[in-house]
Motif scaffolding. Structure first.
Motif, PDB file in Angstrom:
ATOM      1  N   ARG A 102       0.825  -1.131  -0.187  1.00  0.00           N
ATOM      2  CA  ARG A 102       0.098  -0.123  -0.005  1.00  0.00           C
ATOM      3  C   ARG A 102       0.824   1.023  -0.038  1.00  0.00           C
ATOM      4  NH1 ARG A 102      -1.719  -3.475   3.546  1.00  0.00           N
ATOM      5  NH2 ARG A 102      -3.671  -4.635   3.218  1.00  0.00           N
ATOM      6  N   ILE A 103       0.862   1.930  -0.779  1.00  0.00           N
ATOM      7  CA  ILE A 103       1.489   3.148  -1.122  1.00  0.00           C
ATOM      8  C   ILE A 103       1.151   4.456  -0.321  1.00  0.00           C
ATOM      9  CG2 ILE A 103       2.101   5.138  -2.723  1.00  0.00           C
ATOM     10  CD1 ILE A 103       3.421   3.268  -4.110  1.00  0.00           C
ATOM     11  N   ASP A 104       2.174   4.952   0.522  1.00  0.00           N
ATOM     12  CA  ASP A 104       2.133   6.184   1.080  1.00  0.00           C
ATOM     13  C   ASP A 104       3.470   7.067   0.673  1.00  0.00           C
ATOM     14  OD1 ASP A 104       2.665   8.387   2.938  1.00  0.00           O
ATOM     15  OD2 ASP A 104       1.169   7.593   4.285  1.00  0.00           O
ATOM     16  N   SER A 160       5.586  -3.234  13.329  1.00  0.00           N
ATOM     17  CA  SER A 160       4.817  -3.515  14.585  1.00  0.00           C
ATOM     18  C   SER A 160       5.130  -2.317  15.687  1.00  0.00           C
ATOM     19  CB  SER A 160       5.312  -4.797  15.178  1.00  0.00           C
ATOM     20  OG  SER A 160       6.479  -4.828  16.075  1.00  0.00           O
ATOM     21  N   GLU A 161       6.324  -1.668  15.757  1.00  0.00           N
ATOM     22  CA  GLU A 161       6.257  -0.544  16.465  1.00  0.00           C
ATOM     23  C   GLU A 161       5.652   0.732  16.109  1.00  0.00           C
ATOM     24  OE1 GLU A 161       7.746  -0.829  19.280  1.00  0.00           O
ATOM     25  OE2 GLU A 161       8.921  -2.578  18.962  1.00  0.00           O
ATOM     26  N   LYS A 162       5.288   0.728  14.648  1.00  0.00           N
ATOM     27  CA  LYS A 162       4.647   1.848  14.221  1.00  0.00           C
ATOM     28  C   LYS A 162       3.277   1.665  14.704  1.00  0.00           C
ATOM     29  CE  LYS A 162       5.197   3.117  10.035  1.00  0.00           C
ATOM     30  NZ  LYS A 162       5.628   2.852   8.592  1.00  0.00           N
ATOM     31  N   VAL A 163       2.657   0.507  14.631  1.00  0.00           N
ATOM     32  CA  VAL A 163       1.504   0.131  14.750  1.00  0.00           C
ATOM     33  C   VAL A 163       1.239   0.121  16.368  1.00  0.00           C
ATOM     34  CG1 VAL A 163      -0.099  -2.057  15.397  1.00  0.00           C
ATOM     35  CG2 VAL A 163       1.123  -1.724  13.172  1.00  0.00           C
ATOM     36  N   GLN A 202      -4.989  11.031   7.607  1.00  0.00           N
ATOM     37  CA  GLN A 202      -4.965   9.837   7.787  1.00  0.00           C
ATOM     38  C   GLN A 202      -3.684   8.818   7.318  1.00  0.00           C
ATOM     39  OE1 GLN A 202      -5.499   7.167   5.044  1.00  0.00           O
ATOM     40  NE2 GLN A 202      -5.538   5.497   6.577  1.00  0.00           N
ATOM     41  N   ASN A 203      -2.914   9.182   6.345  1.00  0.00           N
ATOM     42  CA  ASN A 203      -1.999   8.665   5.912  1.00  0.00           C
ATOM     43  C   ASN A 203      -0.616   9.452   6.139  1.00  0.00           C
ATOM     44  OD1 ASN A 203      -2.178  10.734   3.776  1.00  0.00           O
ATOM     45  ND2 ASN A 203      -3.791   9.189   3.319  1.00  0.00           N
ATOM     46  N   HIS A 204      -0.258  10.340   5.308  1.00  0.00           N
ATOM     47  CA  HIS A 204       1.003  10.739   5.463  1.00  0.00           C
ATOM     48  C   HIS A 204       1.446  11.518   7.148  1.00  0.00           C
ATOM     49  CE1 HIS A 204       0.620  10.445   1.143  1.00  0.00           C
ATOM     50  NE2 HIS A 204      -0.197  11.588   1.263  1.00  0.00           N
ATOM     51  N   MET A 205       0.423  12.310   7.642  1.00  0.00           N
ATOM     52  CA  MET A 205       0.781  13.003   8.665  1.00  0.00           C
ATOM     53  C   MET A 205       1.038  12.091  10.054  1.00  0.00           C
ATOM     54  SD  MET A 205       1.024  16.123   7.546  1.00  0.00           S
ATOM     55  CE  MET A 205       1.126  17.083   9.153  1.00  0.00           C
ATOM     56  N   LEU A 206       0.025  10.967   9.840  1.00  0.00           N
ATOM     57  CA  LEU A 206      -0.047   9.808  11.166  1.00  0.00           C
ATOM     58  C   LEU A 206       1.232   9.005  11.093  1.00  0.00           C
ATOM     59  CD1 LEU A 206      -3.589   9.031  11.756  1.00  0.00           C
ATOM     60  CD2 LEU A 206      -2.256  10.702  13.144  1.00  0.00           C
ATOM     61  N   GLN A 207       1.763   8.668   9.470  1.00  0.00           N
ATOM     62  CA  GLN A 207       3.096   8.080   9.548  1.00  0.00           C
ATOM     63  C   GLN A 207       4.043   8.641   9.904  1.00  0.00           C
ATOM     64  OE1 GLN A 207       3.733   4.839   8.148  1.00  0.00           O
ATOM     65  NE2 GLN A 207       1.340   4.457   8.053  1.00  0.00           N
ATOM     66  N   MET A 208       4.116  10.027  10.042  1.00  0.00           N
ATOM     67  CA  MET A 208       5.294  10.889  10.354  1.00  0.00           C
ATOM     68  C   MET A 208       5.282  10.856  12.054  1.00  0.00           C
ATOM     69  SD  MET A 208       6.158  13.833   7.666  1.00  0.00           S
ATOM     70  CE  MET A 208       4.285  14.601   7.437  1.00  0.00           C
ATOM     71  N   VAL A 209       3.954  10.930  12.427  1.00  0.00           N
ATOM     72  CA  VAL A 209       4.063  10.852  14.063  1.00  0.00           C
ATOM     73  C   VAL A 209       4.554   9.424  14.416  1.00  0.00           C
ATOM     74  CG1 VAL A 209       2.415  10.745  15.810  1.00  0.00           C
ATOM     75  CG2 VAL A 209       1.779  12.583  14.035  1.00  0.00           C
ATOM     76  N   ALA A 210       4.085   8.500  13.508  1.00  0.00           N
ATOM     77  CA  ALA A 210       4.464   7.218  14.239  1.00  0.00           C
ATOM     78  C   ALA A 210       5.981   6.862  14.101  1.00  0.00           C
ATOM     79  CB  ALA A 210       3.619   5.948  13.199  1.00  0.00           C
ATOM     80  N   PHE A 220       6.220   0.431   2.978  1.00  0.00           N
ATOM     81  CA  PHE A 220       4.453   0.587   2.552  1.00  0.00           C
ATOM     82  C   PHE A 220       3.732   0.281   3.786  1.00  0.00           C
ATOM     83  CE2 PHE A 220       7.209  -0.284  -1.013  1.00  0.00           C
ATOM     84  CZ  PHE A 220       6.723   0.204  -2.102  1.00  0.00           C
ATOM     85  N   THR A 221       2.575   0.651   3.861  1.00  0.00           N
ATOM     86  CA  THR A 221       1.673   0.418   5.036  1.00  0.00           C
ATOM     87  C   THR A 221       1.147  -0.855   5.190  1.00  0.00           C
ATOM     88  OG1 THR A 221       0.045   1.910   3.893  1.00  0.00           O
ATOM     89  CG2 THR A 221       1.219   3.055   5.522  1.00  0.00           C
TER      90      THR A 221
END
Ligand SMILES: NC(=O)C1=CN([C@@H]2O[C@H](COP(=O)(O)OP(=O)(O)OC[C@H]3O[C@@H](n4cnc5c(N)ncnc54)[C@H](OP(=O)(O)O)[C@@H]3O)[C@@H](O)[C@H]2O)C=CC1
Ligand SMILES: O=C1O[C@H](COP(=O)(O)O)[C@@H](O)[C@H](O)[C@H]1O
Length: 497
Positions: free
Chosen positions: A178-180, A266-269, A241-249, A435-436
């Motif tokens: 899944r592309i981000d 698993s750490e991001k989750v 929902q995607n880019h910003m939360l991915q950077m937070v994670a 990828f997510t």
């Protein structure tokens, strides 16, 4: 210069006549070809609905590469690997032609049955395509089969769930990419390295030493021709929902025990699971939405004046929010995020603000000490800057703020590869780290849905509430001010080369 070499691969692009393919996918594949990362054994099978001849398709790619690349020397040899097939993805009977075409290319280029199916199409087609790929035997090949899916992955959690169940009928999770595209950006990938490869930062990377983290991704462009899509999306679904939360994670995750895909994911989750849910009336305390109106001079139009946009639209083109991570490391540390269209600058930056020192020996009435900042410049400039205090070069002990900067482009002397180039290469190599995973998507939607539910129930009567060309609605300043902070002016924080 040859990079990593790749296995032989057939790349089937659904949506080959579309905007994404032309602007991003062909130029990225060509760059990989120029760098020697694509072996002679590769082929691109472009699939679109329109009845183009192969010559028309090849001309389309040639045009794309002439515009996007400064090196035109190998365009002709690259396009020898590209073939077009007109195909309506909703027409079950024509998948057999696709299968035959794929088999032919397999044989011609000795691709060993390896296939990537890249769905660069509107999401409503994703499920139909994956169903047919399986039922018509396109996935019954002897090599690997990988599915690349563009965003948006669903519109909310229930629709993402349905889509996921459907594609999982045909592809196992490990084969779904899944592309981000933010995860392909050089400096987003660098977040981990900055954190985990520096003794200087990791011991301070917690609520004892960090007062807040600010992530801004601002755009100058408005919604332009994308009104139809954007009306149903808005900034929250499009960017948060995607880019910003991915950077937070990536900023908040614990050090993984290894750099394997599974451990990092698993750490991001775990971070996404720890996001404090914000719902109902609380949304108004934690989040601010905005929509741009025309600018003061009437030169830039407002969102509601775009084609395919409701003249009374309640869609947000700007979001600012406070995200709290309820775990041991981040207790009490706000992660402020903001993103919007039609703002003052095109810029993505992360500002990590450290807590003030316990006692300022250098304080006097004329000046106070600036907080230490670590600024991670994601785009357009790439690098990091550390803001420190040092003694002014003069008599006495007055302090001055100084900056230590690292600019990726001036040090490495090369243009960093486009995000899509890196992600395509990862996919061909079978590396899904950037990828997510479904679990990340699921938790992000669950967080975002509560906010959108509240907003959908309540129209914002103040829309439009910021002028095109500004940094968003005034209320977004209030979000920080009420907690004693302010947005760092990202336009003034550029990395110094
Ligand atoms: N463009 C961008 O910058 C970005 C796009 N995305 C995502 O990528 C995906 C594609 O976007 P984009 O390229 O902009 O979209 P476009 O509208 O430009 O292209 C859509 C493509 O889908 C094809 N298509 C539509 N219906 C059918 C059908 N029934 N059978 C076969 N092909 C069909 C079109 O073929 P034809 O024209 O021949 O009918 C065209 O190639 C979307 O999911 C979007 O959200 C994500 C990030 C950025
Ligand atoms: O995914 C998206 O991202 C772009 C912004 O990407 P960037 O790499 O230019 O920062 C945004 O314009 C678009 O609306 C959104 O769909």
């Amino acid at each position: 210069m040859k990079q990593t070499s790749t296995p032989p691969t057939l790349i089937m692009i659904f949506g080959a006549t579309g905007d994404l393919a032309k602007r991003k996918l062909y130029p990225s594949l060509y760059q990989l070809y120029l760098k020697g990362s694509l072996e002679k054994q590769f082929a691109v099978l472009g699939i679109g609905r329109r009845e183009w001849s192969n010559e028309q398709f090849i001309q389309h790619i040639r045009d794309s590469l002439m515009t996007a690349s400064s090196n035109h020397d190998h365009i002709e040899s690259f396009i020898e690997h590209c073939v077009y097939e007109s195909h309506d993805v909703e027409d079950s009977s024509s998948y057999i032609n696709l299968r035959n075409k794929a088999d032919e290319l397999d044989e011609k280029f000795n691709l060993q049955g390896n296939r990537i199916f890249y769905l660069a199409m509107a999401p409503e087609f994703f499920g139909t395509i994956t169903d047919h790929l399986k039922s018509e035997g396109l996935t019954d090949n002897k090599g690997f089969c990988r599915l690349v899916i563009e965003k948006p992955f669903g519109h909310n959690l229930p629709s993402a769930n349905i889509l996921n169940d459907q594609i999982r009928q045909s592809f196992p999770e490990k084969s779904i990419y899944r592309i981000d595209h933010y995860l392909g950006k050089e400096m987003v990938q660098n977040i981990e390295v900055i954190r985990f490869a520096n003794a200087l930062f990791e011991p301070l990377w917690n609520s004892r030493f960090i007062s807040n983290i600010q992530i801004t991704s601002s755009e100058v462009l408005g919604v332009e021709e994308r009104g139809r899509y954007y009306e149903k999306s808005g900034a929250l679904r499009d960017m948060v929902q995607n880019h910003m939360l991915q950077m937070v994670a990536l900023l908040a995750m614990e050090p993984p025990i290894s750099l394997s895909t599974d451990e990092i994911r698993s750490e991001k989750v775990r971070v996404l699971r720890a996001l404090r849910p914000v719902e109902g009336k609380d949304v108004d305390d934690y989040f601010v939405r905005g929509q741009y109106g025309p600018d003061q001079n009437g030169e830039q139009k407002g969102y509601r004046e775009n084609s395919n946009v409701d003249p009374a639209s309640n869609t947000e083109t700007y979001v600012a929010g406070k995200v709290m991570i309820d775990n041991f490391r981040w207790a009490g540390v706000p992660f402020y995020i903001r993103t919007g269209k039609s703002m003052t600058v095109k810029s993505t930056k992360i500002v990590v603000q450290f807590k003030d020192i316990p006692m300022n020996l250098y304080y006097n009435k004329e000046h106070s000490l600036d907080p230490n900042l670590l600024v991670i410049h994601i785009q357009p400039d790439e690098g990091i800057t550390l803001h420190l205090n040092a003694k002014k070069t003069a008599q006495g002990i007055d302090t001055d703020s100084v900056k230590l900067s690292y600019s990726a482009s001036s040090v490495d002397g090369i243009n960093t590869p486009e995000a899509y180039e890196k992600l395509l290469l990862d996919c061909i190599l079978g590396d899904a780290t950037n990828f997510t995973h479904w679990d990340e998507v699921r938790h992000s939607w669950s967080f975002v849905d509560k906010i959108s539910d509240h907003w959908e129930k309540t129209k914002d009567a103040s829309f439009p509430n910021y002028s095109a060309g500004t940094m968003g609605p005034e209320r977004s300043d209030w979000l920080l001010e009420k907690e004693g902070f302010e947005w760092w002016p990202i336009g003034e924080l550029d990395v110094e080369e």
